[in-house]
Design an enzyme around this catalytic site. Structure first.
Site, mmCIF file in Angstrom:
data_model
loop_
_atom_site.group_PDB
_atom_site.id
_atom_site.type_symbol
_atom_site.label_atom_id
_atom_site.label_comp_id
_atom_site.label_asym_id
_atom_site.label_seq_id
_atom_site.Cartn_x
_atom_site.Cartn_y
_atom_site.Cartn_z
ATOM 1 N N ALA A 1 -36.433 37.997 0.634
ATOM 2 C CA ALA A 1 -36.840 36.946 1.554
ATOM 3 C C ALA A 1 -36.750 35.573 0.899
ATOM 4 O O ALA A 1 -36.416 34.585 1.535
ATOM 5 C CB ALA A 1 -38.265 37.195 2.019
ATOM 6 N N ASP B 1 -8.397 -4.804 -6.301
ATOM 7 C CA ASP B 1 -7.368 -5.817 -6.474
ATOM 8 C C ASP B 1 -7.262 -6.582 -5.164
ATOM 9 O O ASP B 1 -8.015 -6.349 -4.233
ATOM 10 C CB ASP B 1 -6.035 -5.224 -6.933
ATOM 11 C CG ASP B 1 -5.560 -4.113 -6.035
ATOM 12 O OD1 ASP B 1 -6.142 -3.962 -4.958
ATOM 13 O OD2 ASP B 1 -4.608 -3.421 -6.406
ATOM 14 N N ASP C 1 -2.365 0.209 -7.920
ATOM 15 C CA ASP C 1 -1.152 0.649 -7.247
ATOM 16 C C ASP C 1 0.036 0.825 -8.181
ATOM 17 O O ASP C 1 0.900 1.624 -7.935
ATOM 18 C CB ASP C 1 -0.784 -0.295 -6.094
ATOM 19 C CG ASP C 1 -0.939 -1.768 -6.475
ATOM 20 O OD1 ASP C 1 -0.992 -2.035 -7.695
ATOM 21 O OD2 ASP C 1 -0.996 -2.624 -5.588
ATOM 22 N N ASP D 1 -31.522 30.551 11.375
ATOM 23 C CA ASP D 1 -31.505 29.343 10.537
ATOM 24 C C ASP D 1 -30.110 28.786 10.239
ATOM 25 O O ASP D 1 -29.972 27.625 9.890
ATOM 26 C CB ASP D 1 -32.176 29.637 9.188
ATOM 27 C CG ASP D 1 -33.602 29.137 9.179
ATOM 28 O OD1 ASP D 1 -34.066 28.682 10.244
ATOM 29 O OD2 ASP D 1 -34.230 29.193 8.116
HETATM 30 P P1 ATP Z 1 -3.376 -7.780 -7.226
HETATM 31 O O1 ATP Z 1 -3.465 -7.017 -8.487
HETATM 32 O O2 ATP Z 1 -4.637 -8.383 -6.792
HETATM 33 O O3 ATP Z 1 -2.688 -7.065 -6.136
HETATM 34 P P2 ATP Z 1 -1.071 -9.328 -7.689
HETATM 35 O O4 ATP Z 1 -0.317 -8.496 -6.767
HETATM 36 O O5 ATP Z 1 -0.949 -10.804 -7.522
HETATM 37 O O6 ATP Z 1 -2.584 -9.085 -7.627
HETATM 38 P P3 ATP Z 1 0.656 -8.639 -9.804
HETATM 39 O O7 ATP Z 1 1.482 -7.841 -8.898
HETATM 40 O O8 ATP Z 1 0.357 -8.153 -11.167
HETATM 41 O O9 ATP Z 1 -0.733 -8.944 -9.173
HETATM 42 O O10 ATP Z 1 1.324 -10.075 -9.879
HETATM 43 C C1 ATP Z 1 0.895 -11.039 -10.785
HETATM 44 C C2 ATP Z 1 1.666 -12.317 -10.591
HETATM 45 O O11 ATP Z 1 3.033 -12.096 -10.865
HETATM 46 C C3 ATP Z 1 1.624 -12.838 -9.163
HETATM 47 O O12 ATP Z 1 0.584 -13.728 -8.973
HETATM 48 C C4 ATP Z 1 2.947 -13.536 -9.008
HETATM 49 O O13 ATP Z 1 2.866 -14.879 -9.436
HETATM 50 C C5 ATP Z 1 3.856 -12.806 -9.958
HETATM 51 N N1 ATP Z 1 4.723 -11.871 -9.234
HETATM 52 C C6 ATP Z 1 4.343 -10.911 -8.359
HETATM 53 N N2 ATP Z 1 5.370 -10.226 -7.906
HETATM 54 C C7 ATP Z 1 6.459 -10.727 -8.503
HETATM 55 C C8 ATP Z 1 7.867 -10.429 -8.470
HETATM 56 N N3 ATP Z 1 8.364 -9.454 -7.721
HETATM 57 N N4 ATP Z 1 8.674 -11.161 -9.231
HETATM 58 C C9 ATP Z 1 8.194 -12.132 -9.997
HETATM 59 N N5 ATP Z 1 6.928 -12.470 -10.084
HETATM 60 C C10 ATP Z 1 6.041 -11.786 -9.355
#
Ligand code: ATP
Length: 908
Positions: free
Chosen positions: A281, A327, A628, A727
């Site tokens: 029980a 982010d 990501d 129950d």
């Molecule tokens: P979070 O992490 O908040 O998503 P985020 O996407 O801005 O921020 P990152 O992707 O690391 O972070 O980018 C950092 C920086 O690099 C950006 O602020 C931008 O100036 C530059 N950046 C982002 N994408 C590119 C790209 N494809 N080519 C060149 N520079 C880039």
């Protein structure tokens, strides 16, 4: 082989297969997937259910009872019934457990199927996204950092690419890859091949698929195992410990009763069977199944809110989350970028139009054309025109998509530009370096185009372009660019700088390519916040969950967005940028986290993210981290709850995370936390519900023993009918209660908090005590009212049969009210809505109906030794239930009052 021969051997070309050929090949070679290995046999799984501690205890109990029945003289049918009943309990429990495990497995499989597995391939020269299972030999796949390699392939173009072969070779270091021919040898060691099951860690590449599905190296050595059974979660362990303790207590009480009853001159076997009944029980039979059902319900509800939880563990961890490191791009914002400003030659130019359709204009495009051309040439993304009038799409990075759109608005054709200045090398973007560069062959040698975060890029510039003229980058010019950047960033724009350089000599390597640059200008793009995020942030605030923004973007942009979504409300948040962050030692980091202001970490790298998680752990926080990119994986693994993006994230991040957000939105994290909290609360509800009535079952038996009453006030078979009959459904309905409205208005529960806290034990004793006192009183009142002396009572005495029926019905009826009472912790049931969980009411009513059947149907009367109750008896029992509810309401009212005075009196 040289790349050219590879194409020929696989009957394909650098433009990839034609779609029709690919479809024909797919039909021929079959899909690119591995057959699932046969999971643990169903029979073995079922057998496993009988080896659980509860099951073993009950099986032994049943065996002893059968033995006792064999030894009895004369044989008592009741003993046989008990033995059979216990056996039924075990079988029933095993069946429920098995069904549950099966459905959990199916849920896991269907959740897996909801995560996309796609890859990019070239078909007829066009980049397309296709499901990985549709990749065929001859396909040219485009690989980038963070991608899972979809099949075995030979690289034909490689840009600083390295892969992680851990899944194949066990070696976890990244290894570089090349597109050149290598010496013959084992295929696994070929440095120009990438294999299914491995990940691209850095760089980018194009590769021709030569083996798919089971023909791959991975397919050969690996048989896909079904979802691992999953470790037991701390919660399940806590419950198991509790159950073991209860079983121990039950054994001890059983033994004690046996010893107390033996000297009273009752037959040995009877006394033994009696003690065994008590023991059975007290074991909470329905518990394990109810627990897993309620966790599974939580997982399913989260999936409906776009949060896929990979392990049950996450459900409860989520509920105790104290910090979310989020982010920015895509999670708080929509990641739908539109260039709205271009700064070149000292002036800002507006760009009109929204979205990815190239409809719009650049004001005065002439001076910015060189800049936008450079930006467009330095992009990997592609714009995809609408197939049937629907919106334009970006294949690849949306930041780059926005640049391509802006270039088109300025009258440029990126494809034609690329044809005129073919790309010969690229140095892909990574979030550590924060820039990307491409090398092109143009008349007079090579030309490099670079784009990236303004700060990083300016550090590499030595000159600036002014109306086509190259001027040395003086401090004044530099300050002008910085001011232009800050002006755009403080409006919340994401800013990228663009630069170029000429290289007349040999093709430059990365270091040369990305140095001595000429600044062309800046591009500012909007990325509107997601509309649902503000409410979710507010909910987290009320729930006292700290939100730390960790972004690669500029501090001003970050702060502007943080203010818009409500993460920053104070006048001066603590904003720390990458360089300052790296300079902090552990003590400095701890001091930073101690500060009460809102915290923004900007321009940080994934390694910094990892350090933040570590520091938060040291402080005893339960941390959820979003990520990501490929290099977010360590932080995701390290966090209590790694959260990956399902729509935009990389395969590597999704693999490392515990939870995947199908819609990438921060709001889904908040929703999941809310559900996680409610799962924990619901589990508490049904634990209180299930354990409190054990007291009501035990106390009358103890009372009878000590009062010298020769028979039991409730038999073991009756108790089993309650535990596994009336129950079960209410307990399940409690496990499925919707979240209480105020779940997000309380602080997170402490990590140290035990499931069976003192408050929970107190409630079990309180509710169980009332029930126990009630049914014991009813029983003895009924016995006394008959005026028959105790010693004259026998099992088939009508008064006795009515008495035990009253006790059983008393417990069932008061459990109905108990189920309502445990629904809220301090809120009044009447303000919560007594009818708001119809399933619970239905389940409770079905329990009472079963009880009525036991009382009135002759075959059940014979089985349970019960008798029909009079309407007056039911009224008394219902009164008992109402009493229980009233006492509980008083207790809750008292708790609420105490809460209010505490808040008034306490220092804030
Ligand atoms: P979070 O992490 O908040 O998503 P985020 O996407 O801005 O921020 P990152 O992707 O690391 O972070 O980018 C950092 C920086 O690099 C950006 O602020 C931008 O100036 C530059 N950046 C982002 N994408 C590119 C790209 N494809 N080519 C060149 N520079 C880039």
């Amino acid at each position: 082989m040289p790349a050219g021969e590879v194409f020929a051997a696989l009957r394909t070309s650098p433009r990839g297969l034609a779609p029709a050929d690919a479809a024909a090949l797919l039909a021929g070679v079959g899909p690119n997937e591995l057959p699932a290995a046969r999971r643990r046999g169903r029979w073995r799984e079922l057998a496993g259910q009988f080896t659980d501690l509860f099951a073993v205890v009950l099986l032994v109990a049943s065996a002893i009872t059968f033995l006792a029945y064999g030894l009895q003289d004369p044989r008592d049918a009741g003993t046989l019934q008990l033995a059979v009943a216990i056996l039924c309990v075990v079988v029933l429990n095993a069946a429920i457990g098995f069904a549950q495990e099966y459905s959990a497995e199916r849920t896991a499989e269907s959740l897996q199927a909801m995560v996309r597995h796609t890859c990019r391939v070239l078909r007829d020269g066009e980049r397309r996204e296709v499901p990985s299972r549709e990749v065929v030999p001859g396909d040219v796949v485009v690989l980038e950092a963070g991608d899972a390699v979809p099949a075995d392939c030979r690289l034909v173009e490689a840009h600083e690419v390295s892969v992680n072969n851990a899944a194949l070779t066990g070696e976890s270091d990244a290894v570089g890859r090349t597109a050149h021919p290598v010496a013959a040898g084992p295929v696994l060691q070929a440095r120009n091949c990438a294999f299914m099951g491995t990940d691209v860690v850095a760089g980018s590449a194009k590769a021709v698929v030569f083996a798919t599905g089971t023909a791959t190296e991975f397919g050969r050595i690996f048989r896909l195992t079904a979802a691992a059974p999953g470790r037991r979660t701390p919660l399940q362990r806590q419950v198991a410990v509790m159950a073991r303790r209860v079983a121990g207590t039950a054994l001890a009480i059983g033994a004690l009763l046996f010893l107390v009853r033996l000297p009273t001159g009752q037959p040995f076997v009877e006394t033994f069977v009696f003690a065994l009944g008590v023991m059975v029980a007290l074991v909470p039979e329905g518990l394990p199944a109810t627990l897993s059902v309620s966790l599974a319900i939580g997982v399913r509800r989260m999936a409906r809110r776009h949060a896929l939880v990979k392990r049950l563990l996450a459900v409860e961890a989520l509920g105790s989350t104290t910090v979310v490191c989020t982010d920015k791009t895509g999670t708080l914002t929509r990641a739908e970028m539109t260039v709205v400003r271009v700064w070149a030659g000292g002036t800002e130019h507006a760009v009109t139009g929204v979205g990815y359709a190239p409809d719009g204009e650049v004001a005065d495009p002439e001076p910015v054309r060189a800049l936008l051309r450079a930006a467009a040439l330095c992009c990997d993304a592609r714009l995809v025109p609408p197939p049937d009038g629907a919106g334009w799409r970006v294949l690849g990075d949306t930041t780059e998509g926005a640049l391509l759109v802006a270039a088109a608005k300025a009258g440029l054709d990126p494809a034609a530009e690329e044809a005129a200045a073919p790309r010969v090398a690229e140095h892909p973007f990574d979030s550590g370096r924060k820039l990307m560069s491409t090398v092109h062959r143009e008349t007079g040698g090579y030309r490099v185009y670079v784009k990236g975060a303004p700060q990083e890029l300016l550090d590499r510039c030595v000159a600036a372009d002014r109306a086509g003229e190259r001027r040395p980058l003086t401090d004044a010019l530099r300050a002008e660019a910085v001011a232009a950047n800050d002006a755009m960033a403080s409006r919340g724009l994401r800013v990228l700088a663009v630069a170029r350089r000429s290289a007349p000599g040999p093709r430059p390597g990365r270091e040369t390519a990305e140095s001595e640059l000429t600044l062309l200008g800046l591009v500012g793009m909007t990325d509107p916040p997601r509309p649902e995020v503000s409410d979710a942030v507010a909910a987290c605030r009320r729930a006292r969950i700290r939100i730390v923004m960790v972004t690669g973007d500029h501090p001003l942009t970050a702060e502007a967005v943080a203010r818009r979504v409500g993460i920053v409300t104070g006048p001066a948040p603590a904003v720390v940028t990458g360089a300052a962050f790296e300079a902090l030692d552990d003590a400095g980091l701890d001091a930073l986290l101690d500060r009460p202001e809102e915290l923004l970490l900007c321009r940080v790298s994934p390694e910094d993210k990892m350090r933040v998680v570590g520091a938060l752990h040291r402080r005893g926080e339960v941390v959820a981290v979003t990520g990501d990119g490929a290099n977010d994986a360590p932080a995701l693994k390290h966090a209590d709850i790694g959260v990956a993006m399902g729509a935009s994230g990389t395969d590597v991040a999704r693999e490392a995370a515990l939870m995947v957000l199908l819609d990438d939105s921060f709001a889904s994290i908040a929703a999941a936390v809310r559900l996680g909290r409610s799962v924990y609360q619901n589990i508490r509800k049904f634990l209180i519900y299930l354990f409190s009535h054990n007291i009501a079952e035990l106390v009358p038996i103890l009372a009878a023993t000590f009062a010298g009453f020769p028979l039991v006030p409730i038999s073991a078979v009756q108790i089993l009918a309650i535990d596994l009959g009336s129950d079960v459904l209410p307990a399940l309905a409690l496990g499925a209660e919707p979240p209480e409205p105020d779940v997000m208005d309380r602080p997170p529960r402490s990590r140290k908090e035990q499931l069976f806290s003192r408050a929970v034990m107190g409630r079990i004793l309180f509710l169980g005590g009332i029930q126990a006192a009630g049914v014991t009183a009813v029983f003895f009142w009924h016995i006394h009212a008959s005026g028959i002396p105790y010693s004259r009572f026998t099992e088939d005495d009508t008064v006795y049969r009515e008495g035990i029926t009253m006790v059983q019905a008393g417990i069932v009826v008061s459990q109905f009210f108990n189920a309502l009472a445990v629904r809220t912790e301090r809120q009044s049931l009447f303000s919560a809505g007594p009818l708001s969980n119809p399933w619970l009411l239905a389940a409770g009513c079905s329990g009472v109906a079963v009880m009525a059947a036991i009382s009135y149907l002759p075959p059940l009367q014979a089985l349970f030794n019960t008798a029909p109750l009079a309407p007056g008896d039911w009224a008394v029992l219902a009164g008992l239930g109402v009493l229980l509810l009233a006492a509980e309401e008083l207790r809750k009212a008292w708790l609420r009052r105490r809460g209010r005075t505490d808040r008034k009196g306490g220092t804030r």
